[in-house]
Design a protein around this motif. Structure first.
Motif, PDB file in Angstrom:
ATOM      1  N   ALA A 181      -9.936   6.678   0.249  1.00 48.03           N
ATOM      2  CA  ALA A 181      -9.843   7.979   0.925  1.00 48.03           C
ATOM      3  C   ALA A 181      -8.406   8.367   1.274  1.00 48.03           C
ATOM      4  N   PRO A 182      -7.566   7.454   1.786  1.00 55.50           N
ATOM      5  CA  PRO A 182      -6.198   7.869   2.121  1.00 55.50           C
ATOM      6  C   PRO A 182      -5.425   8.415   0.921  1.00 55.50           C
ATOM      7  N   LEU A 183      -5.687   7.898  -0.267  1.00 52.13           N
ATOM      8  CA  LEU A 183      -5.015   8.408  -1.460  1.00 52.13           C
ATOM      9  C   LEU A 183      -5.420   9.864  -1.710  1.00 52.13           C
ATOM     10  N   SER A 184      -6.718  10.145  -1.661  1.00 55.20           N
ATOM     11  CA  SER A 184      -7.192  11.518  -1.878  1.00 55.20           C
ATOM     12  C   SER A 184      -6.673  12.455  -0.800  1.00 55.20           C
ATOM     13  N   LEU A 185      -6.638  11.987   0.436  1.00 53.15           N
ATOM     14  CA  LEU A 185      -6.118  12.823   1.524  1.00 53.15           C
ATOM     15  C   LEU A 185      -4.650  13.164   1.304  1.00 53.15           C
ATOM     16  N   GLN A 186      -3.876  12.201   0.859  1.00 53.42           N
ATOM     17  CA  GLN A 186      -2.459  12.439   0.616  1.00 53.42           C
ATOM     18  C   GLN A 186      -2.252  13.386  -0.573  1.00 53.42           C
ATOM     19  N   ILE A 187      -3.074  13.256  -1.596  1.00 51.86           N
ATOM     20  CA  ILE A 187      -2.991  14.167  -2.743  1.00 51.86           C
ATOM     21  C   ILE A 187      -3.333  15.581  -2.297  1.00 51.86           C
ATOM     22  N   ALA A 212       0.831  -1.203   0.000  1.00 52.73           N
ATOM     23  CA  ALA A 212       0.000   0.000   0.000  1.00 52.73           C
ATOM     24  C   ALA A 212       0.867   1.255   0.000  1.00 52.73           C
ATOM     25  N   ILE A 213       1.871   1.282   0.851  1.00 50.93           N
ATOM     26  CA  ILE A 213       2.763   2.443   0.917  1.00 50.93           C
ATOM     27  C   ILE A 213       3.495   2.630  -0.406  1.00 50.93           C
ATOM     28  N   ARG A 214       3.986   1.551  -0.970  1.00 54.55           N
ATOM     29  CA  ARG A 214       4.707   1.610  -2.241  1.00 54.55           C
ATOM     30  C   ARG A 214       3.799   2.171  -3.348  1.00 54.55           C
ATOM     31  N   GLU A 215       2.582   1.674  -3.420  1.00 56.35           N
ATOM     32  CA  GLU A 215       1.633   2.114  -4.456  1.00 56.35           C
ATOM     33  C   GLU A 215       1.276   3.593  -4.291  1.00 56.35           C
ATOM     34  N   LEU A 252       1.881   9.399  -5.690  1.00 52.72           N
ATOM     35  CA  LEU A 252       2.178  10.751  -5.205  1.00 52.72           C
ATOM     36  C   LEU A 252       3.378  11.371  -5.920  1.00 52.72           C
ATOM     37  N   ILE A 253       4.323  10.563  -6.318  1.00 49.78           N
ATOM     38  CA  ILE A 253       5.459  11.080  -7.095  1.00 49.78           C
ATOM     39  C   ILE A 253       4.966  11.619  -8.434  1.00 49.78           C
ATOM     40  N   LEU A 254       4.060  10.893  -9.079  1.00 49.16           N
ATOM     41  CA  LEU A 254       3.494  11.367 -10.352  1.00 49.16           C
ATOM     42  C   LEU A 254       2.718  12.668 -10.152  1.00 49.16           C
ATOM     43  N   VAL A 255       1.935  12.730  -9.083  1.00 46.09           N
ATOM     44  CA  VAL A 255       1.172  13.944  -8.796  1.00 46.09           C
ATOM     45  C   VAL A 255       2.116  15.105  -8.517  1.00 46.09           C
TER      46      VAL A 255
END
Length: 147
Positions: A102-108, A71-74, A79-82
């Motif tokens: 949701a965690p992906l959107s929060l991190q973005i 999960a962290i790797r993905e 996030l690097i691409l963003v």
């Protein structure tokens, strides 16, 4: 306005909300400084309403959450691409369509704030195909909580 135009405007507002119409008609939307980030495409259909300015799809389809490490790797890969996209130019406004986990959107959202020092405008589905733009200022909210 002509009656047929009035009906079209009323229908658009009914389906998408008044703020969506205002955003569509704002000249800034076409000056190349507006970015829409779709967290995870392919999970939900997105519409023209979601496509404001340049559209960037952060990820698509399934994300490997089989373990904490995966999960962290993905998420880091996404996030690097963003991050690279955010650094391409000075974006004035960033819309975030929070599809997927949701965690992906929060991190973005956090990444946008850290890199551009602006808050995202979050697109919220409120049911029946309707969406609204959430423009919240956490700093102002924090100040209000101290009053």
């Amino acid at each position: 306005m002509r009656p047929e135009t009035d009906k079209l405007v009323e229908k658009f507002i009914e389906l998408h909300g008044e703020s969506a119409l205002i955003n569509r008609l704002t000249p800034e939307m076409n000056d190349g400084s507006v970015l829409t980030i779709i967290s995870n495409a392919g999970v939900h259909p997105y519409h023209d309403l979601h496509k404001r300015g340049e559209v960037f799809i952060a990820s698509e389809g399934n994300i490997d959450f089989s373990s904490e490490e995966a999960a962290i790797r993905e998420i880091e890969k996404i996030l690097i691409l963003v991050s690279k996209k955010l650094k391409e130019k000075r974006w004035k406004r960033v819309y975030l369509v929070p599809f997927g986990p949701a965690p992906l959107s929060l991190q973005i959202k956090s990444l946008v704030q850290k890199i551009l020092d602006i808050e995202t405008i979050d697109v919220l589905h409120i049911g029946n195909g309707q969406h609204i733009d959430l423009k919240l200022d956490p700093r102002k909210i924090a100040i209000k909580s101290s009053e």
